[in-house]
Design a protein around this motif. Structure first.
Motif, PDB file in Angstrom:
ATOM      1  N   VAL A 132       0.245  -1.157   0.443  1.00 51.80           N
ATOM      2  CA  VAL A 132      -0.255   0.186   0.196  1.00 51.80           C
ATOM      3  C   VAL A 132       0.783   1.059  -0.606  1.00 51.80           C
ATOM      4  CG1 VAL A 132      -1.248   1.270   1.519  1.00 51.80           C
ATOM      5  CG2 VAL A 132      -2.336  -1.187   0.813  1.00 51.80           C
ATOM      6  N   PRO A 133       1.997   1.067   1.067  1.00 49.30           N
ATOM      7  CA  PRO A 133       2.478   2.278   0.573  1.00 49.30           C
ATOM      8  C   PRO A 133       3.433   2.671  -0.407  1.00 49.30           C
ATOM      9  CG  PRO A 133       3.314   1.226   2.831  1.00 49.30           C
ATOM     10  CD  PRO A 133       2.247   0.434   1.412  1.00 49.30           C
ATOM     11  N   VAL A 134       3.683   1.597  -0.401  1.00 47.53           N
ATOM     12  CA  VAL A 134       4.543   1.824  -2.361  1.00 47.53           C
ATOM     13  C   VAL A 134       3.517   2.040  -3.588  1.00 47.53           C
ATOM     14  CG1 VAL A 134       5.563   0.841  -4.163  1.00 47.53           C
ATOM     15  CG2 VAL A 134       5.719  -0.296  -1.372  1.00 47.53           C
TER      16      VAL A 134
ATOM     17  N   ALA B 212      19.219   2.845  -2.285  1.00 44.60           N
ATOM     18  CA  ALA B 212      18.210   3.468  -3.565  1.00 44.60           C
ATOM     19  C   ALA B 212      17.721   4.500  -4.423  1.00 44.60           C
ATOM     20  CB  ALA B 212      18.212   2.009  -4.116  1.00 44.60           C
ATOM     21  N   SER B 213      16.442   4.917  -2.866  1.00 45.84           N
ATOM     22  CA  SER B 213      15.733   5.641  -3.285  1.00 45.84           C
ATOM     23  C   SER B 213      16.574   6.781  -2.255  1.00 45.84           C
ATOM     24  CB  SER B 213      14.669   5.020  -2.199  1.00 45.84           C
ATOM     25  OG  SER B 213      13.637   4.053  -2.738  1.00 45.84           O
TER      26      SER B 213
ATOM     27  N   TYR C  90      15.674   6.312   5.330  1.00 45.24           N
ATOM     28  CA  TYR C  90      14.096   6.606   5.905  1.00 45.24           C
ATOM     29  C   TYR C  90      13.177   7.345   4.315  1.00 45.24           C
ATOM     30  CZ  TYR C  90       9.076   7.560   8.195  1.00 45.24           C
ATOM     31  OH  TYR C  90       8.861   8.357   8.383  1.00 45.24           O
ATOM     32  N   THR C  91      12.658   5.811   3.839  1.00 44.43           N
ATOM     33  CA  THR C  91      10.964   6.826   2.451  1.00 44.43           C
ATOM     34  C   THR C  91      10.351   6.262   3.403  1.00 44.43           C
ATOM     35  OG1 THR C  91      12.038   4.704   1.418  1.00 44.43           O
ATOM     36  CG2 THR C  91      13.203   6.103   0.961  1.00 44.43           C
ATOM     37  N   PRO C  92       9.353   7.676   2.854  1.00 44.74           N
ATOM     38  CA  PRO C  92       7.857   7.333   2.998  1.00 44.74           C
ATOM     39  C   PRO C  92       7.640   5.870   2.519  1.00 44.74           C
ATOM     40  CG  PRO C  92       7.850   9.292   2.561  1.00 44.74           C
ATOM     41  CD  PRO C  92       9.699   8.649   2.244  1.00 44.74           C
ATOM     42  N   ALA C  93       7.926   5.213   1.764  1.00 47.68           N
ATOM     43  CA  ALA C  93       7.189   4.162   0.321  1.00 47.68           C
ATOM     44  C   ALA C  93       7.650   2.632   1.000  1.00 47.68           C
ATOM     45  CB  ALA C  93       7.915   4.026  -1.170  1.00 47.68           C
ATOM     46  N   TYR C  94       9.343   2.926   1.569  1.00 43.31           N
ATOM     47  CA  TYR C  94       9.817   1.667   2.196  1.00 43.31           C
ATOM     48  C   TYR C  94       9.813   1.736   3.657  1.00 43.31           C
ATOM     49  CZ  TYR C  94      10.464   0.170  -2.594  1.00 43.31           C
ATOM     50  OH  TYR C  94      10.334   0.300  -3.966  1.00 43.31           O
ATOM     51  N   SER C  95       9.113   2.412   4.475  1.00 40.44           N
ATOM     52  CA  SER C  95       9.902   2.484   5.803  1.00 40.44           C
ATOM     53  C   SER C  95       8.453   1.547   6.647  1.00 40.44           C
ATOM     54  CB  SER C  95       8.596   3.859   6.566  1.00 40.44           C
ATOM     55  OG  SER C  95       7.807   4.525   6.517  1.00 40.44           O
TER      56      SER C  95
ATOM     57  N   ALA D  14      14.471   2.469  12.958  1.00 43.15           N
ATOM     58  CA  ALA D  14      13.011   1.535  12.026  1.00 43.15           C
ATOM     59  C   ALA D  14      13.270   0.004  12.059  1.00 43.15           C
ATOM     60  CB  ALA D  14      13.132   2.763  10.869  1.00 43.15           C
ATOM     61  N   ILE D  15      14.494  -0.548  12.169  1.00 37.90           N
ATOM     62  CA  ILE D  15      15.266  -1.683  11.812  1.00 37.90           C
ATOM     63  C   ILE D  15      15.887  -2.190  13.704  1.00 37.90           C
ATOM     64  CG2 ILE D  15      16.890  -2.994  10.904  1.00 37.90           C
ATOM     65  CD1 ILE D  15      17.060  -0.796   8.736  1.00 37.90           C
TER      66      ILE D  15
END
Length: 532
Positions: A21-23, A69-70, A75-80, A135-136
């Motif tokens: 969904v975020p992706v 890669a982003s 931290y990216t909203p798509a893969y957080s 986050a990890i």
């Protein structure tokens, strides 16, 4: 069973949909992405979910690589959300911790390399480390704690089942032990009676006052008694299988503690017997070393009587075996509703001739002796007496039907459960203090780096005053700090027109404003001001 097989794939399918969904929302063309990026992200997440059970760290590493890669900040909203979920699954499903720690270190090192290679400010690397910790690493530690807690619950059920099996085995051993005791009582009583019958029949067989038929009948009676004794020995051997072999030790029927002591003295031991109680407090020591009489004010329960006999017998046997020649003191004290039996061998010079053992022991030692005293409702203690000798003491209740005292040693299952609980507590503590320690260390490093960066962009007031408009000046002049600020501070006035560029330097080491502004034109200082 079929529902259990379908449960795992259905959970993985739902997890894939949730992470996609975020992706779909953050990488579509409306947010500056493309449908190709969306397709790649959804496929990568599907593959990571498929391998998250067998290779959880590999799935986490793939998601981290896609995030790096982003952006180098990780931290990216798509893969957080995917970072948090796969970090938790890695801690929950991965047994070893070294590989996970190596992965975290590799991510931090790779992020630093990307920052240096791309030329972005080093502060972004601190953002990466902070995202890595929160986050990890923090979800990974949470997964580790959940894994240990589940192991504790599983261990608890296993221990419960094991305890049930142990209780059943203990009950079976108690039944076998009771059967062995019954066999011993049968051997002592019936064997003694049959021996007396055979002895009397033998006397009748040779009695000249009887006729031939009577003598022959007496002989048949003697042979029948002997055969009965042999059959009794065989039966006792079956009943006492796994315990003492029949015939290894025979206690004479009706033998008392005094008889055991006399038999030990006859074998060469120096034994002093003292009997005190309501019926024997005023006696004096005689040649036999006995004070008072053996009489009792009341009837002694059979279990207590046999237990006292066994305590004295086993203690004398151990004294003869381990302290030959040393004097032994045996004390029987009756009072307060209990019979106290004490056997001690104090330090003394050994006798010139080492005595022999008073007789073969039962083979069970102090362990069997403790069981015998416990079944009689008493307590047994043994060990050094503080003066270099050894003492055995048993307190036996005189009330009939006294219950045995349960052993106080904690079973193995309890110790294992306590150890598992301690491991879970340590895991919970690590799940709390390790992220806090990482955040604290990261904050200190960022503070130190910020102070160092500020010192590199600090312009001393005397140097600022010494600068004159019109002086030849370049951005890398020796009189200027090596690193100017990235830009003007918020709220600074607009730069004067006609300038090639303006440089900004800190006027104080800690405060962000005000700053010195130096404007250059044609390689010369065209203007300076304190702004902010």
């Amino acid at each position: 069973m079929r529902r259990e097989r379908l449960r795992g794939p259905l959970v993985d399918l739902g997890l894939w949909g949730l992470l996609s969904v975020p992706v779909l929302l953050r990488l579509d063309p409306n947010d500056g992405g493309s449908w190709g990026q969306v397709a790649v992200g959804v496929v990568v997440l599907g593959v990571c979910v498929a391998f998250s059970r067998s290779l959880p760290l590999v799935s986490l590493a793939v998601v981290v690589a896609v995030s790096l890669a982003s952006t180098v900040e990780l931290y990216t909203p798509a893969y957080s959300l995917a970072l948090v979920v796969f970090g938790y699954l890695a801690g929950r499903r991965q047994e070893q911790t070294r590989a996970a720690l190596a992965l975290f270190g590799a991510v931090a090192a790779a992020g630093l390399g990307l920052v240096l290679w791309s030329g972005v400010p080093v502060a972004q690397w601190f953002t990466l480390v902070l995202a890595l910790a929160l986050a990890i690493v923090a979800p990974w530690l949470t997964g580790r704690y959940v894994r240990q807690y589940a192991r504790l619950v599983r261990t608890g059920w296993e221990l419960a089942e094991r305890m049930e099996r142990e209780q059943a085995a203990v009950a079976e051993r108690e039944r076998l032990r009771e059967r062995s005791r019954i066999a011993g009582d049968m051997h002592d009583s019936l064997g003694h009676d049959l021996a007396l019958i055979a002895l009397r029949a033998a006397a009748l067989e040779v009695d000249p006052a009887l006729g031939a038929r009577q003598q022959e009948a007496a002989g048949e009676l003697r042979r029948a008694a002997g055969d009965a004794t042999a059959r009794l020995r065989d039966i006792i051997g079956v009943l006492r299988a796994g315990e003492e072999a029949p015939g290894t030790r025979t206690t004479p029927a009706g033998e008392t503690v005094e008889d055991v002591v006399e038999r030990a003295r006859a074998s060469g031991m120096r034994v002093e017997l003292t009997v005190t109680g309501p019926a024997g407090q005023a006696g004096e020591t005689g040649e036999a070393g006995q004070t008072g009489q053996a009489g009792e004010a009341g009837e002694t329960p059979p279990m207590v009587d046999r237990a006292a006999h066994r305590v004295v017998q086993e203690a004398l046997t151990n004294a003869a075996r381990h302290a030959p020649g040393a004097p032994v003191r045996v004390a029987l004290e009756r009072g307060g509703g209990a019979l106290t039996v004490s056997v001690s061998n104090p330090v003394s010079e050994p006798a010139p001739t080492a005595p022999t053992a008073p007789g073969p022991s039962a083979g069970t030692g102090l362990v069997g002796l403790d069981e015998r005293v416990r079944l009689a409702g008493g307590r047994l203690s043994h060990g050094p007496d503080g003066a270099g000798g050894f003492a055995v003491r048993a307190v036996l209740p005189l009330e009939p039907g006294a219950a045995g005292v349960a052993p106080t040693t904690a079973p193995t299952s309890v110790r294992e459960r306590d150890r598992a609980r301690r491991e879970v507590r340590r895991g919970l503590a690590r799940a709390i203090w390790i992220p806090l320690a990482l955040v604290t260390a990261l904050g200190l490093v960022m503070l130190a780096f910020g102070l160092w960066t500020q010192s590199r962009s600090f312009l001393d007031r005397d140097d600022y005053v010494a600068l004159r408009v019109g002086d030849p000046l370049a951005a890398d002049a020796e009189r200027l700090p090596p690193h100017p600020l990235d830009g003007p501070p918020a709220g600074a006035p607009a730069e004067p027109p006609g300038m090639d560029r303006c440089l900004y330097y800190r006027s104080t080491l800690l405060a962000a404003v005000p700053v010195y502004r130096l404007c250059l034109a044609d390689g010369r200082l065209a203007g300076k001001a304190l702004v902010g």
